[in-house]
Design a protein around this motif. Structure first.
Motif, PDB file in Angstrom:
ATOM      1  N   LYS A 191       0.849  -1.197   0.000  1.00  0.00           N
ATOM      2  CA  LYS A 191       0.000   0.000   0.000  1.00  0.00           C
ATOM      3  C   LYS A 191       0.883   1.246   0.000  1.00  0.00           C
ATOM      4  N   GLU A 192       0.598   2.132  -0.921  1.00  0.00           N
ATOM      5  CA  GLU A 192       1.397   3.346  -1.084  1.00  0.00           C
ATOM      6  C   GLU A 192       1.412   4.209   0.181  1.00  0.00           C
ATOM      7  N   LEU A 193       0.281   4.299   0.871  1.00  0.00           N
ATOM      8  CA  LEU A 193       0.215   5.116   2.084  1.00  0.00           C
ATOM      9  C   LEU A 193       1.138   4.554   3.169  1.00  0.00           C
ATOM     10  N   MET A 194       1.214   3.247   3.271  1.00  0.00           N
ATOM     11  CA  MET A 194       2.101   2.615   4.240  1.00  0.00           C
ATOM     12  C   MET A 194       3.559   2.988   3.936  1.00  0.00           C
ATOM     13  N   GLN A 195       3.907   2.966   2.673  1.00  0.00           N
ATOM     14  CA  GLN A 195       5.263   3.303   2.241  1.00  0.00           C
ATOM     15  C   GLN A 195       5.577   4.770   2.566  1.00  0.00           C
ATOM     16  N   GLU A 196       4.614   5.641   2.337  1.00  0.00           N
ATOM     17  CA  GLU A 196       4.792   7.063   2.633  1.00  0.00           C
ATOM     18  C   GLU A 196       5.014   7.281   4.131  1.00  0.00           C
ATOM     19  N   HIS A 197       4.199   6.664   4.967  1.00  0.00           N
ATOM     20  CA  HIS A 197       4.357   6.794   6.424  1.00  0.00           C
ATOM     21  C   HIS A 197       5.701   6.226   6.877  1.00  0.00           C
ATOM     22  N   ASN A 250       8.563   6.031   5.221  1.00  0.00           N
ATOM     23  CA  ASN A 250       9.673   6.914   4.859  1.00  0.00           C
ATOM     24  C   ASN A 250       9.637   8.257   5.579  1.00  0.00           C
ATOM     25  N   GLU A 251       8.455   8.853   5.702  1.00  0.00           N
ATOM     26  CA  GLU A 251       8.366  10.193   6.278  1.00  0.00           C
ATOM     27  C   GLU A 251       8.271  10.200   7.802  1.00  0.00           C
ATOM     28  N   ASN A 252       7.445   9.339   8.364  1.00  0.00           N
ATOM     29  CA  ASN A 252       7.161   9.406   9.798  1.00  0.00           C
ATOM     30  C   ASN A 252       8.031   8.495  10.652  1.00  0.00           C
ATOM     31  N   TYR A 253       8.336   7.307  10.168  1.00  0.00           N
ATOM     32  CA  TYR A 253       9.047   6.336  10.993  1.00  0.00           C
ATOM     33  C   TYR A 253      10.549   6.339  10.728  1.00  0.00           C
ATOM     34  N   SER A 292      13.841  -4.790  16.772  1.00  0.00           N
ATOM     35  CA  SER A 292      12.777  -3.976  17.356  1.00  0.00           C
ATOM     36  C   SER A 292      12.984  -2.538  16.903  1.00  0.00           C
ATOM     37  N   PRO A 293      11.953  -1.893  16.368  1.00  0.00           N
ATOM     38  CA  PRO A 293      12.102  -0.489  15.953  1.00  0.00           C
ATOM     39  C   PRO A 293      12.598   0.409  17.087  1.00  0.00           C
ATOM     40  N   GLU A 294      12.150   0.151  18.309  1.00  0.00           N
ATOM     41  CA  GLU A 294      12.536   0.985  19.436  1.00  0.00           C
ATOM     42  C   GLU A 294      14.042   0.965  19.695  1.00  0.00           C
ATOM     43  N   GLU A 295      14.708  -0.174  19.462  1.00  0.00           N
ATOM     44  CA  GLU A 295      16.151  -0.220  19.721  1.00  0.00           C
ATOM     45  C   GLU A 295      16.947   0.621  18.725  1.00  0.00           C
ATOM     46  N   VAL A 305      13.294   4.299  16.433  1.00  0.00           N
ATOM     47  CA  VAL A 305      12.193   4.525  15.496  1.00  0.00           C
ATOM     48  C   VAL A 305      10.925   4.621  16.334  1.00  0.00           C
ATOM     49  N   SER A 306      10.330   5.788  16.338  1.00  0.00           N
ATOM     50  CA  SER A 306       9.146   6.031  17.161  1.00  0.00           C
ATOM     51  C   SER A 306       7.889   5.519  16.460  1.00  0.00           C
ATOM     52  N   ILE A 307       7.110   4.772  17.210  1.00  0.00           N
ATOM     53  CA  ILE A 307       5.817   4.284  16.722  1.00  0.00           C
ATOM     54  C   ILE A 307       4.741   5.026  17.524  1.00  0.00           C
ATOM     55  N   PRO A 308       3.834   5.740  16.855  1.00  0.00           N
ATOM     56  CA  PRO A 308       2.795   6.483  17.575  1.00  0.00           C
ATOM     57  C   PRO A 308       1.971   5.569  18.476  1.00  0.00           C
ATOM     58  N   SER A 309       1.562   6.086  19.625  1.00  0.00           N
ATOM     59  CA  SER A 309       0.815   5.291  20.608  1.00  0.00           C
ATOM     60  C   SER A 309      -0.481   4.737  20.022  1.00  0.00           C
TER      61      SER A 309
END
Length: 180
Positions: free
Chosen positions: A72-78, A80-83, A149-152, A155-159
């Motif tokens: 899904k394109e939106l997943m890819q955008e998030h 790259n930009e947010n995570y 693990s993204p946290e290590e 990489v911030s994952i929104p709550s």
């Protein structure tokens, strides 16, 4: 983007200097997966640059973060930009070695342990994993599966999403390196 890949290739080549036979690829596979109740996460790329120095038992790998594609394109955008903030942290790299013997010139599958440093999202962490290296003619074919693990890697994952996804991602690496 080509300049970044060329710079990564030069860095890897300087890190893996040696006198042993070298094997290389520019189209290594990296995929990561996470099963979630809401939606499974899957991303893959075939743009991994890898080099193996068989004699020194060194290996290095680099992959451009923007090279990962999602269903899904939106997943890819998030992603790259947010995570991953891929403009700020454009690549992930691994530099390390492997333990285990490959019979010189003899085809076969060899079980090894890969150990080194994985750098992603500006954070470097030591990793160790079992892997296989298959000698097939003038090629070395490597395969590894490990979890991160993204946290290590900060990489911030929104709550809002954090509780809906697994704490670690399963990463698959497959490379088919030609003798150089």
């Amino acid at each position: 983007m080509k300049k970044t890949l060329l710079a990564a290739a030069c860095l890897i080549l300087t890190l893996v200097k040696g006198y042993g036979q070298q094997y290389m690829t520019r189209n290594g596979f990296v995929g990561f997966y996470s099963k979630t109740p809401a939606e499974d996460i899957k991303a893959e790329t075939r743009q991994g640059f890898a080099i193996i120095d068989e004699g020194k038992k060194n290996l290095a790998f680099a992959v451009l973060i923007k090279g990962f594609t999602f269903p899904k394109e939106l997943m890819q955008e998030h992603f790259n930009e947010n995570y991953m903030e891929s403009d700020k942290y454009p690549k992930a790299t691994f530099n390390g070695s492997f333990a285990g013997d490959l019979a010189p010139g003899r085809d076969g599958v060899y079980h090894v342990t890969v150990k080194g440093n994985l750098t992603m999202h500006g954070v470097t962490k030591p990793v160790e994993m079992p892997a296989t290296i298959e000698r097939k003619g003038n090629q070395l074919i490597g395969h590894a599966v490990f979890h991160i693990s993204p946290e290590e890697f900060n990489v911030s994952i929104p709550s809002l999403v954090r509780e809906k996804i697994e704490k670690s991602l399963e990463v698959h690496v497959d490379i088919q390196c030609d003798q150089k």
